[in-house]
Design a protein around this motif. Structure first.
Motif, PDB file in Angstrom:
ATOM      1  N   GLN A  75       0.822  -1.215   0.000  1.00 46.98           N
ATOM      2  CA  GLN A  75       0.000   0.000   0.000  1.00 46.98           C
ATOM      3  C   GLN A  75       0.855   1.265   0.000  1.00 46.98           C
ATOM      4  O   GLN A  75       0.529   2.242  -0.665  1.00 46.98           O
ATOM      5  CB  GLN A  75      -0.968   0.005   1.191  1.00 46.98           C
ATOM      6  N   ILE A  78       2.012   1.873  -3.485  1.00 42.82           N
ATOM      7  CA  ILE A  78       0.933   2.444  -4.301  1.00 42.82           C
ATOM      8  C   ILE A  78       0.791   3.940  -3.991  1.00 42.82           C
ATOM      9  O   ILE A  78       0.727   4.773  -4.896  1.00 42.82           O
ATOM     10  CB  ILE A  78      -0.397   1.701  -4.053  1.00 42.82           C
ATOM     11  N   GLU A  79       0.741   4.274  -2.703  1.00 41.63           N
ATOM     12  CA  GLU A  79       0.575   5.671  -2.296  1.00 41.63           C
ATOM     13  C   GLU A  79       1.726   6.550  -2.777  1.00 41.63           C
ATOM     14  O   GLU A  79       1.518   7.714  -3.112  1.00 41.63           O
ATOM     15  CB  GLU A  79       0.448   5.756  -0.767  1.00 41.63           C
ATOM     16  N   GLU A  80       2.925   6.008  -2.834  1.00 39.24           N
ATOM     17  CA  GLU A  80       4.101   6.773  -3.271  1.00 39.24           C
ATOM     18  C   GLU A  80       4.281   6.748  -4.788  1.00 39.24           C
ATOM     19  O   GLU A  80       5.279   7.257  -5.294  1.00 39.24           O
ATOM     20  CB  GLU A  80       5.359   6.228  -2.593  1.00 39.24           C
ATOM     21  N   LYS A  81       3.333   6.134  -5.488  1.00 36.70           N
ATOM     22  CA  LYS A  81       3.414   6.039  -6.958  1.00 36.70           C
ATOM     23  C   LYS A  81       4.719   5.364  -7.395  1.00 36.70           C
ATOM     24  O   LYS A  81       5.381   5.795  -8.335  1.00 36.70           O
ATOM     25  CB  LYS A  81       3.299   7.423  -7.608  1.00 36.70           C
ATOM     26  N   GLY A  82       5.046   4.267  -6.718  1.00 34.32           N
ATOM     27  CA  GLY A  82       6.296   3.574  -6.992  1.00 34.32           C
ATOM     28  C   GLY A  82       6.167   2.311  -7.823  1.00 34.32           C
ATOM     29  O   GLY A  82       7.117   1.543  -7.932  1.00 34.32           O
ATOM     30  N   LEU A  83       5.006   2.086  -8.421  1.00 34.34           N
ATOM     31  CA  LEU A  83       4.803   0.833  -9.142  1.00 34.34           C
ATOM     32  C   LEU A  83       5.622   0.725 -10.423  1.00 34.34           C
ATOM     33  O   LEU A  83       5.994  -0.378 -10.827  1.00 34.34           O
ATOM     34  CB  LEU A  83       3.319   0.636  -9.460  1.00 34.34           C
ATOM     35  N   THR A  84       5.923   1.845 -11.064  1.00 35.56           N
ATOM     36  CA  THR A  84       6.641   1.767 -12.336  1.00 35.56           C
ATOM     37  C   THR A  84       8.076   1.274 -12.160  1.00 35.56           C
ATOM     38  O   THR A  84       8.667   0.769 -13.107  1.00 35.56           O
ATOM     39  CB  THR A  84       6.672   3.136 -13.056  1.00 35.56           C
ATOM     40  N   TYR A  91       4.002  -8.472  -9.826  1.00 31.39           N
ATOM     41  CA  TYR A  91       2.560  -8.318  -9.722  1.00 31.39           C
ATOM     42  C   TYR A  91       1.842  -9.649  -9.837  1.00 31.39           C
ATOM     43  O   TYR A  91       1.842 -10.274 -10.890  1.00 31.39           O
ATOM     44  CB  TYR A  91       2.066  -7.309 -10.765  1.00 31.39           C
ATOM     45  N   GLN A 122      13.622   4.556  -3.940  1.00 31.10           N
ATOM     46  CA  GLN A 122      12.229   4.811  -4.322  1.00 31.10           C
ATOM     47  C   GLN A 122      11.395   3.531  -4.371  1.00 31.10           C
ATOM     48  O   GLN A 122      10.171   3.600  -4.395  1.00 31.10           O
ATOM     49  CB  GLN A 122      12.183   5.529  -5.659  1.00 31.10           C
TER      50      GLN A 122
END
Length: 176
Positions: A75, A78-84, A91, A122
């Protein structure tokens, strides 16, 4: 990417296959007469770090786990926009409806687990590291093994340092 998409359509996940391969590698190791099956360690950096944790969570033959630069709360990521920053392997469909990062790692307890992270990485938001540390400290205390969990954070990015390596060697000497 073509193969991955076909696998997903057929209900196969690359991460599941990678974890299965790692479990089979442990099967091979313990079958060898020159391997002490009571002293198997899983250690990894980045994606290998995630594998180290998942393998230890699913295979109790792992005596000690060391993860470097990858432990993170889903979570918080996701909140930190770190998925890329994470590869497609990371996943697993529907995972968030069933498990948190902490719950996966709690399966390692009470076996020794050292986690090393960079505060400027990051891929491992500090907020998530703090959350996991609190939850794993609690889980290890419940197993009467508080000293078997250790998270160390460094003022670095996504990298292993000499100081981390020295900590790893000390941890392994203590627990093996």
């Amino acid at each position: 990417m073509e193969l991955i998409k076909e696998m997903l359509w057929k209900g196969h996940y690359i991460w599941g296959i990678m974890v299965y391969d790692s479990i089979r590698a442990v099967d091979y190791l313990v079958s060898r007469p020159d391997v002490d099956a009571t002293r198997i360690v899983t250690l990894g950096l980045s994606m290998g770090s995630t594998m180290a944790c998942w393998l230890a969570a699913l295979d109790t033959r792992i005596k000690v786990t060391v993860d470097i630069c990858c432990l993170t709360d889903f979570q918080a990521l996701i909140e930190e926009k770190g998925l890329t920053g994470r590869g497609i392997y990371y996943y697993v469909p529907d995972l968030l409806n069933h498990f948190t990062t902490s719950e996966i790692n709690e399966l390692i307890a009470p076996r020794p687990h050292l986690s090393l992270a960079g505060d400027r990485d990051q891929l491992t938001p500090v907020k998530g590291l703090i959350k996991i540390d609190e939850e794993l400290k609690k889980a290890y205390r419940e197993h009467d093994a508080a000293d078997a969990w250790k998270l160390l954070r460094y003022d670095v990015g996504h990298q292993e340092t000499l100081e981390m390596r020295e900590e790893i060697l000390s941890f392994l000497q203590k627990w093996l």
